[in-house]
Design an enzyme around this catalytic site. Sequence first.
Site, PDB file in Angstrom:
ATOM      1  N   ASP A  57       0.867  -1.186   0.000  1.00  0.00           N
ATOM      2  CA  ASP A  57       0.000   0.000   0.000  1.00  0.00           C
ATOM      3  C   ASP A  57       0.905   1.237   0.000  1.00  0.00           C
ATOM      4  OD1 ASP A  57      -1.722  -2.120   0.648  1.00  0.00           O
ATOM      5  OD2 ASP A  57      -2.995  -0.858   1.910  1.00  0.00           O
TER       6      ASP A  57
ATOM      7  N   LYS B 295      -6.848   3.571  -2.871  1.00  0.00           N
ATOM      8  CA  LYS B 295      -7.185   3.547  -1.444  1.00  0.00           C
ATOM      9  C   LYS B 295      -7.357   4.972  -0.950  1.00  0.00           C
ATOM     10  CE  LYS B 295      -4.912   2.218   2.944  1.00  0.00           C
ATOM     11  NZ  LYS B 295      -3.763   1.477   3.511  1.00  0.00           N
TER      12      LYS B 295
ATOM     13  N   LYS C 245     -10.197   0.598  -1.827  1.00  0.00           N
ATOM     14  CA  LYS C 245     -10.047   0.347  -0.392  1.00  0.00           C
ATOM     15  C   LYS C 245     -10.408   1.603   0.392  1.00  0.00           C
ATOM     16  CE  LYS C 245      -6.669  -1.025   3.148  1.00  0.00           C
ATOM     17  NZ  LYS C 245      -5.326  -1.581   3.388  1.00  0.00           N
TER      18      LYS C 245
END
Length: 225
Positions: free
Chosen positions: A90, A153, A183
Site C-alpha cells: 500500500d 485507497k 479500499k
Amino acid sequence: MSTAELARFIDHTLLAPTATTADVEATIAEAARLGTKAVCLSPSVLPVQIPADADLSLAVVCGFPSGKHHSSIKSAEAALAASQGVDEVDMVIDIGAAIEGRYADVEADIRAVREAAPAPVLLKVIIESAALSDEAIVAVCEASERAGADFVKTSTGFHPAGGASVHAVALMAKTVGGRLGVKASGGVRTREQAEAMIAAGATRLGVSGSAALLADSATDGPAGY
C-alpha cells in the site's frame, strides 16, 4: 452480509509507530482468528510469520504516511518488502503533486513502485482523498490505473484532513469502473460505516479495530471467530 463475509473485506491494520514485536504478533493472531482478508503492517517489522492454516494475505505500507519520499526510496522499500514475502504493498502518493495537478509525476511515482514490486504482488495506491478535490481524485485514480496499480485507497488515517468518506469511495469506484479495487481506510470504526463504504463501492476496508467492528450490532448469529 454475515460477519464472516464482512471480515473478508478487511485488512486488519497495525501501523502505530509505537508497535512492538509483541503487538505485531498479537495483531497477526487476531487477524487469523477473525478471518480477515489481510493483515497490514509497517515494513520495518518484516519478516513475520503468518500461521500456515490461515487464509491471510500480508500487506505492508510504502512511503508512509507522508508520501514525500523520493520515488527511488519508495521503490527500494517496495522491492525489499516483495523479497521478504509480502502479498500486497500500500503506497502513498506525493499528495502535494496531486494537489498541484502534476498528475504525470504522480503516475511516474506509482509506476516506479509497480516496477519494483511486480505482480503477483498487489499494489494499492493511497491517494489521501480527504485532501484532494473531486477533480484530483478522478485524475489520480486514472493515473493509478495507467501505472498498473491494482487498487486505489482513500487514506493513510494519519492526515489531518480526515479519512474515508462515502462520497470519495463512490467517486473512486465510478472512476475505476471495477477494473481496480477500491479500499476505504481511515475512520472506519463501526459495522454501519463499513457496510456504507461497501455499498458505495469499496472492495476492501482498512480497519485497526476489527474485532469491535465485526461485533458491532451483529444480528446474524455467531460472529464467525
